[in-house]
Scaffold this motif. Structure first.
Motif, PDB file in Angstrom:
ATOM      1  N   ARG A  39       0.957  -1.153  -0.046  1.00  0.00           N
ATOM      2  CA  ARG A  39       0.009  -0.068   0.008  1.00  0.00           C
ATOM      3  C   ARG A  39       1.369   1.629   0.269  1.00  0.00           C
ATOM      4  O   ARG A  39      -0.067   2.132  -0.111  1.00  0.00           O
ATOM      5  CB  ARG A  39      -1.077   0.175   1.107  1.00  0.00           C
ATOM      6  CG  ARG A  39      -1.923  -1.445   1.230  1.00  0.00           C
ATOM      7  CD  ARG A  39      -2.989  -0.970   2.495  1.00  0.00           C
ATOM      8  NE  ARG A  39      -4.098  -2.355   2.959  1.00  0.00           N
ATOM      9  CZ  ARG A  39      -4.062  -1.870   3.823  1.00  0.00           C
ATOM     10  NH1 ARG A  39      -4.253  -0.988   4.679  1.00  0.00           N
ATOM     11  NH2 ARG A  39      -5.053  -3.584   4.210  1.00  0.00           N
ATOM     12  N   ARG A  50      -7.617  -7.639   5.852  1.00  0.00           N
ATOM     13  CA  ARG A  50      -8.520  -6.989   5.577  1.00  0.00           C
ATOM     14  C   ARG A  50      -8.808  -8.534   6.360  1.00  0.00           C
ATOM     15  O   ARG A  50      -8.147  -9.321   6.847  1.00  0.00           O
ATOM     16  CB  ARG A  50      -8.872  -8.124   4.004  1.00  0.00           C
ATOM     17  CG  ARG A  50      -7.994  -7.215   2.607  1.00  0.00           C
ATOM     18  CD  ARG A  50      -7.314  -7.564   1.772  1.00  0.00           C
ATOM     19  NE  ARG A  50      -7.679  -6.349   0.806  1.00  0.00           N
ATOM     20  CZ  ARG A  50      -6.839  -7.036  -0.343  1.00  0.00           C
ATOM     21  NH1 ARG A  50      -7.276  -7.728  -1.337  1.00  0.00           N
ATOM     22  NH2 ARG A  50      -6.630  -5.784  -1.921  1.00  0.00           N
ATOM     23  N   ALA A  51      -9.984  -9.346   6.454  1.00  0.00           N
ATOM     24  CA  ALA A  51     -10.947 -10.553   7.367  1.00  0.00           C
ATOM     25  C   ALA A  51     -10.502 -11.430   6.597  1.00  0.00           C
ATOM     26  O   ALA A  51     -10.529 -12.741   7.615  1.00  0.00           O
ATOM     27  CB  ALA A  51     -12.127  -9.995   7.256  1.00  0.00           C
TER      28      ALA A  51
HETATM   29  P1  C2E Z   1     -13.063  -0.998   4.348  1.00  0.00           P
HETATM   30  O1  C2E Z   1     -11.824   0.119   3.364  1.00  0.00           O
HETATM   31  O2  C2E Z   1     -13.223   0.258   5.051  1.00  0.00           O
HETATM   32  O3  C2E Z   1     -13.461  -2.156   3.386  1.00  0.00           O
HETATM   33  C1  C2E Z   1     -14.574  -2.675   4.189  1.00  0.00           C
HETATM   34  C2  C2E Z   1     -15.230  -3.327   3.957  1.00  0.00           C
HETATM   35  O4  C2E Z   1     -15.705  -2.933   2.574  1.00  0.00           O
HETATM   36  C3  C2E Z   1     -14.081  -4.830   2.990  1.00  0.00           C
HETATM   37  O5  C2E Z   1     -13.269  -5.406   4.373  1.00  0.00           O
HETATM   38  C4  C2E Z   1     -14.490  -4.681   2.381  1.00  0.00           C
HETATM   39  O6  C2E Z   1     -15.140  -6.473   2.563  1.00  0.00           O
HETATM   40  C5  C2E Z   1     -14.794  -4.213   1.197  1.00  0.00           C
HETATM   41  N1  C2E Z   1     -14.025  -3.477   0.435  1.00  0.00           N
HETATM   42  C6  C2E Z   1     -14.021  -2.641   0.008  1.00  0.00           C
HETATM   43  N2  C2E Z   1     -13.641  -1.750  -0.674  1.00  0.00           N
HETATM   44  C7  C2E Z   1     -13.441  -3.469  -1.523  1.00  0.00           C
HETATM   45  C8  C2E Z   1     -12.625  -3.410  -2.755  1.00  0.00           C
HETATM   46  O7  C2E Z   1     -12.286  -2.475  -3.312  1.00  0.00           O
HETATM   47  N3  C2E Z   1     -12.865  -4.421  -3.382  1.00  0.00           N
HETATM   48  C9  C2E Z   1     -13.648  -5.351  -2.261  1.00  0.00           C
HETATM   49  N4  C2E Z   1     -13.735  -6.536  -3.465  1.00  0.00           N
HETATM   50  N5  C2E Z   1     -14.193  -5.119  -1.357  1.00  0.00           N
HETATM   51  C10 C2E Z   1     -13.931  -3.886  -0.896  1.00  0.00           C
HETATM   52  P2  C2E Z   1     -11.742  -5.983   4.477  1.00  0.00           P
HETATM   53  O8  C2E Z   1     -11.485  -6.625   3.612  1.00  0.00           O
HETATM   54  O9  C2E Z   1     -12.297  -6.888   5.867  1.00  0.00           O
HETATM   55  O10 C2E Z   1     -11.201  -4.764   4.842  1.00  0.00           O
HETATM   56  C11 C2E Z   1     -11.199  -4.462   5.798  1.00  0.00           C
HETATM   57  C12 C2E Z   1     -10.366  -3.236   6.072  1.00  0.00           C
HETATM   58  O11 C2E Z   1      -8.580  -3.433   5.374  1.00  0.00           O
HETATM   59  C13 C2E Z   1     -10.714  -1.723   5.060  1.00  0.00           C
HETATM   60  O12 C2E Z   1     -11.686  -1.481   5.223  1.00  0.00           O
HETATM   61  C14 C2E Z   1      -9.240  -1.251   4.591  1.00  0.00           C
HETATM   62  O13 C2E Z   1      -9.003  -0.727   5.883  1.00  0.00           O
HETATM   63  C15 C2E Z   1      -8.921  -2.094   4.878  1.00  0.00           C
HETATM   64  N6  C2E Z   1      -7.713  -2.955   3.398  1.00  0.00           N
HETATM   65  C16 C2E Z   1      -8.002  -4.258   3.306  1.00  0.00           C
HETATM   66  N7  C2E Z   1      -7.804  -3.950   1.901  1.00  0.00           N
HETATM   67  C17 C2E Z   1      -7.343  -2.978   1.711  1.00  0.00           C
HETATM   68  C18 C2E Z   1      -5.640  -2.625   0.263  1.00  0.00           C
HETATM   69  O14 C2E Z   1      -6.146  -3.047  -0.667  1.00  0.00           O
HETATM   70  N8  C2E Z   1      -6.076  -1.603   0.605  1.00  0.00           N
HETATM   71  C19 C2E Z   1      -6.403  -0.363   1.967  1.00  0.00           C
HETATM   72  N9  C2E Z   1      -5.077   0.653   1.468  1.00  0.00           N
HETATM   73  N10 C2E Z   1      -7.005  -0.469   2.625  1.00  0.00           N
HETATM   74  C20 C2E Z   1      -6.724  -2.210   2.501  1.00  0.00           C
END
Ligand code: C2E
Ligand code: C2E
Ligand code: C2E
Length: 91
Positions: A39, A50-51
């Motif tokens: 990132r 991510r979960a």
């Molecule tokens: P968040 O950004 O508030 O996203 C909450 C949930 O929304 C994510 O839970 C996921 O289920 C869904 N979500 C949000 N954006 C996307 C997306 O672009 N594609 C998909 N397929 N799903 C999305 P999750 O995966 O458990 O992630 C929890 C938190 O972890 C996220 O909260 C964010 O703060 C962080 N995170 C996860 N993956 C990334 C990433 O690739 N880049 C960044 N910068 N943060 C991430």
């Protein structure tokens, strides 16, 4: 979508993680470092993951996701009410 973390975001406390013995926390610390690098997010005191990543880490630690969550709380890497770790919880 995850039964374990359906309501709370997993927010790692990087300062606590950095102060743990490497033999216990090493795999988790390397995983977190890799996510930070992907990132380009190096300045935070916390890292939201991510979960799905908790499931991968549970396999690495040979535990269930619930057992690993308990271990992370014992280590002070996540808080029991995970939203409170960054103070923006609320209803
Ligand atoms: P968040 O950004 O508030 O996203 C909450 C949930 O929304 C994510 O839970 C996921 O289920 C869904 N979500 C949000 N954006 C996307 C997306 O672009 N594609 C998909 N397929 N799903 C999305 P999750 O995966 O458990 O992630 C929890 C938190 O972890 C996220 O909260 C964010 O703060 C962080 N995170 C996860 N993956 C990334 C990433 O690739 N880049 C960044 N910068 N943060 C991430
Ligand atoms: P990607 O999975 O293809 O995600 C591309 C971009 O979508 C991410 O760029 C981020 O801006 C957004 N994104 C995807 N899922 C989420 C989410 O759940 N929450 C939020 N807030 N944003 C999301 P970014 O952050 O520069 O990440 C680049 C790549 O690094 C990602 O590509 C993924 O391959 C990896 N990565 C970053 N964070 C995580 C993570 O927490 N877990 C895993 N497994 N991979 C991650
Ligand atoms: P902040 O950076 O001021 O972000 C406040 C809120 O804006 C976040 O609440 C989130 O809801 C939203 N937000 C900010 N950036 C993004 C983004 O790239 N994608 C998405 N989907 N939402 C974003 P949240 O998640 O409760 O985080 C609260 C504070 O905790 C953040 O304040 C930040 O200071 C810290 N934090 C949480 N996760 C991370 C992380 O993975 N890396 C870093 N560096 N800081 C984090």
């Amino acid at each position: 979508s995850s039964a374990v973390t359906s309501s709370s975001k997993i927010v790692l406390n990087l300062e606590s993680l950095g102060s743990l013995p490497a033999d216990e926390a090493g795999p988790l610390a390397r995983y977190a470092s890799t996510i930070q690098a992907q990132r380009h997010d190096y300045n935070g005191k916390v890292l939201s993951i991510r979960a799905e990543d908790l499931k991968s880490l549970a396999i690495i630690y040979d535990m269930s996701p619930d057992e690993l969550t308990s271990r992370l709380i014992e280590w002070g890497v996540i808080s029991a009410g995970m939203d409170s770790v960054v103070g923006f919880g609320g209803p």
